[in-house]
Scaffold this motif. Sequence first.
Motif, PDB file in Angstrom:
ATOM      1  N   ILE A  17       0.847  -1.186   0.000  1.00  0.00           N
ATOM      2  CA  ILE A  17       0.000   0.000   0.000  1.00  0.00           C
ATOM      3  C   ILE A  17       0.887   1.243   0.000  1.00  0.00           C
ATOM      4  O   ILE A  17       1.726   1.421   0.871  1.00  0.00           O
ATOM      5  CB  ILE A  17      -0.922   0.016   1.231  1.00  0.00           C
ATOM      6  CG1 ILE A  17      -1.876  -1.170   1.188  1.00  0.00           C
ATOM      7  CG2 ILE A  17      -1.700   1.336   1.303  1.00  0.00           C
ATOM      8  CD1 ILE A  17      -2.684  -1.354   2.456  1.00  0.00           C
ATOM      9  N   ALA A  18       0.670   2.105  -1.001  1.00  0.00           N
ATOM     10  CA  ALA A  18       1.395   3.368  -1.085  1.00  0.00           C
ATOM     11  C   ALA A  18       0.551   4.510  -0.537  1.00  0.00           C
ATOM     12  O   ALA A  18       1.061   5.477   0.008  1.00  0.00           O
ATOM     13  CB  ALA A  18       1.788   3.654  -2.528  1.00  0.00           C
ATOM     14  N   SER A  19      -0.779   4.378  -0.694  1.00  0.00           N
ATOM     15  CA  SER A  19      -1.685   5.433  -0.252  1.00  0.00           C
ATOM     16  C   SER A  19      -3.046   4.817   0.041  1.00  0.00           C
ATOM     17  O   SER A  19      -3.480   3.903  -0.666  1.00  0.00           O
ATOM     18  CB  SER A  19      -1.816   6.487  -1.363  1.00  0.00           C
ATOM     19  OG  SER A  19      -2.816   7.424  -1.065  1.00  0.00           O
ATOM     20  N   ILE A  20      -3.699   5.329   1.085  1.00  0.00           N
ATOM     21  CA  ILE A  20      -5.051   4.870   1.388  1.00  0.00           C
ATOM     22  C   ILE A  20      -5.837   6.026   1.996  1.00  0.00           C
ATOM     23  O   ILE A  20      -5.311   6.783   2.813  1.00  0.00           O
ATOM     24  CB  ILE A  20      -5.055   3.632   2.311  1.00  0.00           C
ATOM     25  CG1 ILE A  20      -6.443   3.036   2.402  1.00  0.00           C
ATOM     26  CG2 ILE A  20      -4.485   3.944   3.665  1.00  0.00           C
ATOM     27  CD1 ILE A  20      -6.489   1.627   2.961  1.00  0.00           C
ATOM     28  N   LYS A  21      -7.068   6.171   1.537  1.00  0.00           N
ATOM     29  CA  LYS A  21      -7.960   7.205   2.056  1.00  0.00           C
ATOM     30  C   LYS A  21      -9.277   6.530   2.398  1.00  0.00           C
ATOM     31  O   LYS A  21      -9.839   5.803   1.588  1.00  0.00           O
ATOM     32  CB  LYS A  21      -8.199   8.285   1.002  1.00  0.00           C
ATOM     33  CG  LYS A  21      -9.170   9.352   1.440  1.00  0.00           C
ATOM     34  CD  LYS A  21      -9.412  10.344   0.311  1.00  0.00           C
ATOM     35  CE  LYS A  21     -10.352  11.417   0.809  1.00  0.00           C
ATOM     36  NZ  LYS A  21     -11.581  11.466   0.075  1.00  0.00           N
ATOM     37  N   THR A  22      -9.776   6.764   3.605  1.00  0.00           N
ATOM     38  CA  THR A  22     -11.032   6.168   4.045  1.00  0.00           C
ATOM     39  C   THR A  22     -11.951   7.257   4.562  1.00  0.00           C
ATOM     40  O   THR A  22     -11.550   8.060   5.402  1.00  0.00           O
ATOM     41  CB  THR A  22     -10.794   5.126   5.155  1.00  0.00           C
ATOM     42  OG1 THR A  22      -9.850   4.153   4.679  1.00  0.00           O
ATOM     43  CG2 THR A  22     -12.084   4.427   5.538  1.00  0.00           C
ATOM     44  N   ASP A  23     -13.175   7.281   4.034  1.00  0.00           N
ATOM     45  CA  ASP A  23     -14.209   8.201   4.507  1.00  0.00           C
ATOM     46  C   ASP A  23     -15.299   7.379   5.178  1.00  0.00           C
ATOM     47  O   ASP A  23     -15.966   6.574   4.521  1.00  0.00           O
ATOM     48  CB  ASP A  23     -14.803   8.999   3.342  1.00  0.00           C
ATOM     49  CG  ASP A  23     -13.807   9.954   2.725  1.00  0.00           C
ATOM     50  OD1 ASP A  23     -13.044  10.581   3.485  1.00  0.00           O
ATOM     51  OD2 ASP A  23     -13.788  10.086   1.492  1.00  0.00           O
ATOM     52  N   PHE A  24     -15.464   7.580   6.483  1.00  0.00           N
ATOM     53  CA  PHE A  24     -16.473   6.848   7.242  1.00  0.00           C
ATOM     54  C   PHE A  24     -17.782   7.626   7.257  1.00  0.00           C
ATOM     55  O   PHE A  24     -17.795   8.816   7.546  1.00  0.00           O
ATOM     56  CB  PHE A  24     -16.004   6.618   8.685  1.00  0.00           C
ATOM     57  CG  PHE A  24     -14.868   5.647   8.793  1.00  0.00           C
ATOM     58  CD1 PHE A  24     -15.127   4.292   8.934  1.00  0.00           C
ATOM     59  CD2 PHE A  24     -13.559   6.073   8.734  1.00  0.00           C
ATOM     60  CE1 PHE A  24     -14.083   3.388   9.028  1.00  0.00           C
ATOM     61  CE2 PHE A  24     -12.512   5.176   8.823  1.00  0.00           C
ATOM     62  CZ  PHE A  24     -12.772   3.830   8.968  1.00  0.00           C
ATOM     63  N   SER A  25     -18.874   6.940   6.949  1.00  0.00           N
ATOM     64  CA  SER A  25     -20.195   7.553   7.065  1.00  0.00           C
ATOM     65  C   SER A  25     -20.863   7.125   8.370  1.00  0.00           C
ATOM     66  O   SER A  25     -21.709   7.835   8.894  1.00  0.00           O
ATOM     67  CB  SER A  25     -21.068   7.185   5.870  1.00  0.00           C
ATOM     68  OG  SER A  25     -21.079   5.803   5.659  1.00  0.00           O
ATOM     69  N   ILE A  26     -20.482   5.961   8.873  1.00  0.00           N
ATOM     70  CA  ILE A  26     -20.964   5.423  10.145  1.00  0.00           C
ATOM     71  C   ILE A  26     -19.757   4.779  10.828  1.00  0.00           C
ATOM     72  O   ILE A  26     -18.984   4.080  10.176  1.00  0.00           O
ATOM     73  CB  ILE A  26     -22.057   4.346   9.924  1.00  0.00           C
ATOM     74  CG1 ILE A  26     -23.245   4.911   9.151  1.00  0.00           C
ATOM     75  CG2 ILE A  26     -22.523   3.764  11.245  1.00  0.00           C
ATOM     76  CD1 ILE A  26     -24.251   3.857   8.718  1.00  0.00           C
ATOM     77  N   PRO A  27     -19.580   4.981  12.143  1.00  0.00           N
ATOM     78  CA  PRO A  27     -18.437   4.355  12.817  1.00  0.00           C
ATOM     79  C   PRO A  27     -18.451   2.828  12.680  1.00  0.00           C
ATOM     80  O   PRO A  27     -19.506   2.207  12.666  1.00  0.00           O
ATOM     81  CB  PRO A  27     -18.621   4.760  14.285  1.00  0.00           C
ATOM     82  CG  PRO A  27     -19.451   5.994  14.239  1.00  0.00           C
ATOM     83  CD  PRO A  27     -20.367   5.827  13.051  1.00  0.00           C
ATOM     84  N   VAL A  28     -17.273   2.256  12.575  1.00  0.00           N
ATOM     85  CA  VAL A  28     -17.099   0.803  12.565  1.00  0.00           C
ATOM     86  C   VAL A  28     -16.483   0.422  13.906  1.00  0.00           C
ATOM     87  O   VAL A  28     -15.392   0.873  14.245  1.00  0.00           O
ATOM     88  CB  VAL A  28     -16.187   0.346  11.413  1.00  0.00           C
ATOM     89  CG1 VAL A  28     -15.977  -1.160  11.456  1.00  0.00           C
ATOM     90  CG2 VAL A  28     -16.753   0.772  10.067  1.00  0.00           C
ATOM     91  N   MET A  29     -17.211  -0.395  14.669  1.00  0.00           N
ATOM     92  CA  MET A  29     -16.742  -0.839  15.981  1.00  0.00           C
ATOM     93  C   MET A  29     -16.053  -2.197  15.852  1.00  0.00           C
ATOM     94  O   MET A  29     -16.292  -2.929  14.889  1.00  0.00           O
ATOM     95  CB  MET A  29     -17.918  -0.938  16.957  1.00  0.00           C
ATOM     96  CG  MET A  29     -18.701   0.336  17.100  1.00  0.00           C
ATOM     97  SD  MET A  29     -17.615   1.659  17.655  1.00  0.00           S
ATOM     98  CE  MET A  29     -18.791   2.898  18.063  1.00  0.00           C
ATOM     99  N   LEU A  30     -15.207  -2.531  16.808  1.00  0.00           N
ATOM    100  CA  LEU A  30     -14.474  -3.793  16.756  1.00  0.00           C
ATOM    101  C   LEU A  30     -15.390  -5.001  16.659  1.00  0.00           C
ATOM    102  O   LEU A  30     -15.059  -5.993  16.005  1.00  0.00           O
ATOM    103  CB  LEU A  30     -13.562  -3.938  17.985  1.00  0.00           C
ATOM    104  CG  LEU A  30     -12.319  -3.055  17.989  1.00  0.00           C
ATOM    105  CD1 LEU A  30     -11.583  -3.208  19.316  1.00  0.00           C
ATOM    106  CD2 LEU A  30     -11.407  -3.414  16.835  1.00  0.00           C
ATOM    107  N   GLU A  31     -16.547  -4.955  17.304  1.00  0.00           N
ATOM    108  CA  GLU A  31     -17.448  -6.106  17.289  1.00  0.00           C
ATOM    109  C   GLU A  31     -18.326  -6.167  16.029  1.00  0.00           C
ATOM    110  O   GLU A  31     -19.017  -7.154  15.800  1.00  0.00           O
ATOM    111  CB  GLU A  31     -18.339  -6.104  18.549  1.00  0.00           C
ATOM    112  CG  GLU A  31     -19.263  -4.917  18.665  1.00  0.00           C
ATOM    113  CD  GLU A  31     -18.640  -3.686  19.328  1.00  0.00           C
ATOM    114  OE1 GLU A  31     -19.394  -2.730  19.530  1.00  0.00           O
ATOM    115  OE2 GLU A  31     -17.434  -3.675  19.631  1.00  0.00           O
ATOM    116  N   ASP A  32     -18.292  -5.135  15.184  1.00  0.00           N
ATOM    117  CA  ASP A  32     -19.095  -5.122  13.958  1.00  0.00           C
ATOM    118  C   ASP A  32     -18.587  -6.162  12.962  1.00  0.00           C
ATOM    119  O   ASP A  32     -17.383  -6.404  12.853  1.00  0.00           O
ATOM    120  CB  ASP A  32     -19.056  -3.741  13.287  1.00  0.00           C
ATOM    121  CG  ASP A  32     -19.808  -2.686  14.049  1.00  0.00           C
ATOM    122  OD1 ASP A  32     -20.569  -3.034  14.976  1.00  0.00           O
ATOM    123  OD2 ASP A  32     -19.643  -1.501  13.719  1.00  0.00           O
TER     124      ASP A  32
END
Length: 85
Positions: free
Chosen positions: A10-25
Amino acid sequence: LFDEKLALVIASIKTDFSIPVMLEDKVEVKTKVYHISSKSLKMAQLLIDSTTGELKAKCESVMVCFRKSDPHTEIIPQHWRSQFG
């Protein structure tokens, strides 16, 4: 993908969250390679809640083909390219 001499990193990564992601999800990741150049590729990814079907995040990333023995980029082998169909 990788073999004994080459790897995609991976050289570049961009993430846009619309809803939080929890560890248990429980999430499903849908990935599409949408561009391949000589030494890199671009991917789009969607993180979808496996239970509700809600879109949690959108990601875009760039991966580069590297030679493992030293930090030099390499041309993505044709047999790797064919797997992205």
